[in-house]
Design a protein around this motif. Structure first.
Motif, short mmCIF file in Angstrom:
data_model
loop_
_atom_site.label_atom_id
_atom_site.label_comp_id
_atom_site.label_asym_id
_atom_site.label_seq_id
_atom_site.Cartn_x
_atom_site.Cartn_y
_atom_site.Cartn_z
N ASP A 284 0.83 -1.20 0.00
CA ASP A 284 0.00 0.00 0.00
C ASP A 284 0.86 1.26 0.00
OD1 ASP A 284 -2.72 1.24 0.29
OD2 ASP A 284 -1.82 2.00 2.14
N VAL A 285 1.94 1.24 0.79
CA VAL A 285 2.85 2.39 0.84
C VAL A 285 3.52 2.60 -0.51
CG1 VAL A 285 5.04 3.20 1.81
CG2 VAL A 285 3.26 2.31 3.33
N THR A 286 3.93 1.51 -1.14
CA THR A 286 4.58 1.60 -2.45
C THR A 286 3.63 2.20 -3.48
OG1 THR A 286 6.00 -0.31 -1.97
CG2 THR A 286 5.70 0.27 -4.28
N LYS B 139 0.85 4.06 -2.95
CA LYS B 139 0.51 5.45 -2.63
C LYS B 139 1.68 6.39 -2.93
CE LYS B 139 -3.22 5.29 0.80
NZ LYS B 139 -3.69 3.92 0.66
N THR B 140 2.90 5.92 -2.71
CA THR B 140 4.07 6.75 -3.02
C THR B 140 4.18 7.00 -4.51
OG1 THR B 140 5.25 5.90 -1.07
CG2 THR B 140 6.58 6.94 -2.78
N ARG B 141 3.88 5.98 -5.30
CA ARG B 141 3.92 6.14 -6.76
C ARG B 141 2.83 7.11 -7.21
NH1 ARG B 141 0.98 3.68 -10.49
NH2 ARG B 141 0.27 2.08 -9.04
N LEU B 142 1.64 6.99 -6.66
CA LEU B 142 0.53 7.87 -7.04
C LEU B 142 0.75 9.31 -6.58
CD1 LEU B 142 -2.52 5.55 -6.27
CD2 LEU B 142 -1.68 6.21 -8.52
N ALA B 143 1.56 9.50 -5.55
CA ALA B 143 1.78 10.84 -5.00
C ALA B 143 2.53 11.76 -5.96
CB ALA B 143 2.54 10.75 -3.68
N ARG B 144 3.33 11.20 -6.87
CA ARG B 144 4.07 11.98 -7.85
C ARG B 144 5.10 12.91 -7.21
NH1 ARG B 144 0.98 12.53 -12.89
NH2 ARG B 144 -0.92 11.30 -12.76
N PHE B 145 5.74 12.45 -6.14
CA PHE B 145 6.78 13.25 -5.52
C PHE B 145 7.93 13.47 -6.50
CE2 PHE B 145 5.31 11.04 -1.47
CZ PHE B 145 4.62 12.15 -0.99
N PRO B 146 8.58 14.64 -6.45
CA PRO B 146 9.76 14.85 -7.30
C PRO B 146 10.96 14.05 -6.80
CG PRO B 146 9.45 16.72 -5.82
CD PRO B 146 8.24 15.84 -5.65
#
Length: 284
Positions: free
Chosen positions: A58-60, A62-69
């Motif tokens: 789930d963390v992986t 959500k991190t991908r969907l977050a689009r962090f730079p």
């Protein structure tokens, strides 16, 4: 292990298609036999492994969907370089309680002082607690608004940006907003008001927002909603990036060879510093 009880349990768990069973079940069964676990203890260990695997997955996602730079945590932030920051306050914000209350966080300060790092770190901390997060620079958001206007899908974009529990808007003030983009940002802030939290970073003081959106009344309305339930953190300090350049001797080298007919680089740098301190998320 030949114990029929465990074989029966294995068959049940395999039918449930738990994530980590193929690689861990035999190992757990051997440990159960060696340590004489009870039937309940064995089931408890299996479920612990499965819960951990699902949290990690789930963390992986959500991190991908977050689009962090980039992905950085508070542990990677050098609080000693910005001693004016209240570290205890930042770590309290990392509990993400502000999200549960629909509150906002605004980081203000000149470029390079760590605003984006802190915003991303709080976003990562929120994801670790199961909270949906999306990151956009304001410049990227403006580009999307322009494209959506052409394709008549602005309302769809607005709906999508209201879905995540936490929205991070980075670098407010670096680019001026045209009227339609400013209006869209106001609608976004209004629709998330007390429903979804926003972390916003800016190099502009609140008094300068009218210049950014070219509409002082609209800027006031935005700030009215953003600041009603919020925490503002002003960061005043040296740029991390400039510090590294200074360590490398870049400023010294440039200062030693000023361009003909223009102020020295060191003078320009000082002047610049003085000026600066004055489900899935559909279609994101």
């Amino acid at each position: 292990m030949n114990d029929p009880r465990y074989e029966h349990l294995q068959a049940i768990l395999e039918r449930l298609k738990l994530t980590r069973l193929p690689e861990r079940l035999d190992q757990l069964a051997e440990a159960a036999a060696k340590e004489s676990w009870t039937y309940v203890e064995f089931l408890d260990r299996v479920l612990d492994v499965e819960v951990s695997a699902r949290v990690e997955r789930d963390v992986t996602m959500k991190t991908r969907l977050a689009r962090f730079p980039f992905v950085k945590t508070l542990e990677q932030f050098d609080f000693s370089f910005q001693p004016a920051l209240n570290e205890a306050q930042i770590r309290e914000l990392a509990t993400a309680r502000f999200v549960a209350h629909g509150e906002n966080i605004l980081f203000l300060g000149p470029p390079g002082v760590g605003k984006t790092h802190l915003a991303v770190s709080l976003g990562v901390a929120a994801i670790m607690q199961g909270i949906s997060v999306v990151f956009f620079t304001v410049a990227d958001l403006v580009d999307l608004v322009q494209q959506d206007l052409k394709e008549d899908r602005l309302d769809r974009r607005l709906h999508a940006l209201c879905k995540p529990k936490l929205l991070i808007l980075d670098e407010m003030g670096y680019v001026p907003l045209d009227q339609r983009s400013a209006q869209f940002l106001f609608r976004l802030i209004s629709q998330r008001y007390q429903k979804g939290s926003i972390i916003l970073t800016s190099n502009k003081s609140y008094g300068e927002w009218g210049d950014v959106v070219s509409d002082y009344a609209l800027a006031t309305a935005m700030l009215d909603r953003l600041l009603h339930y919020s925490t503002t953190i002003n960061i005043r300090g040296e740029s991390y990036r400039l510090r590294e350049k200074r360590k490398a001797g870049v400023f010294h080298d440039l200062a030693a060879k000023p361009m003909k007919g223009s102020p020295s680089t060191s003078q320009k740098t000082q002047e610049m510093g003085q000026g600066e301190t004055n489900g899935r998320y559909d279609d994101l």
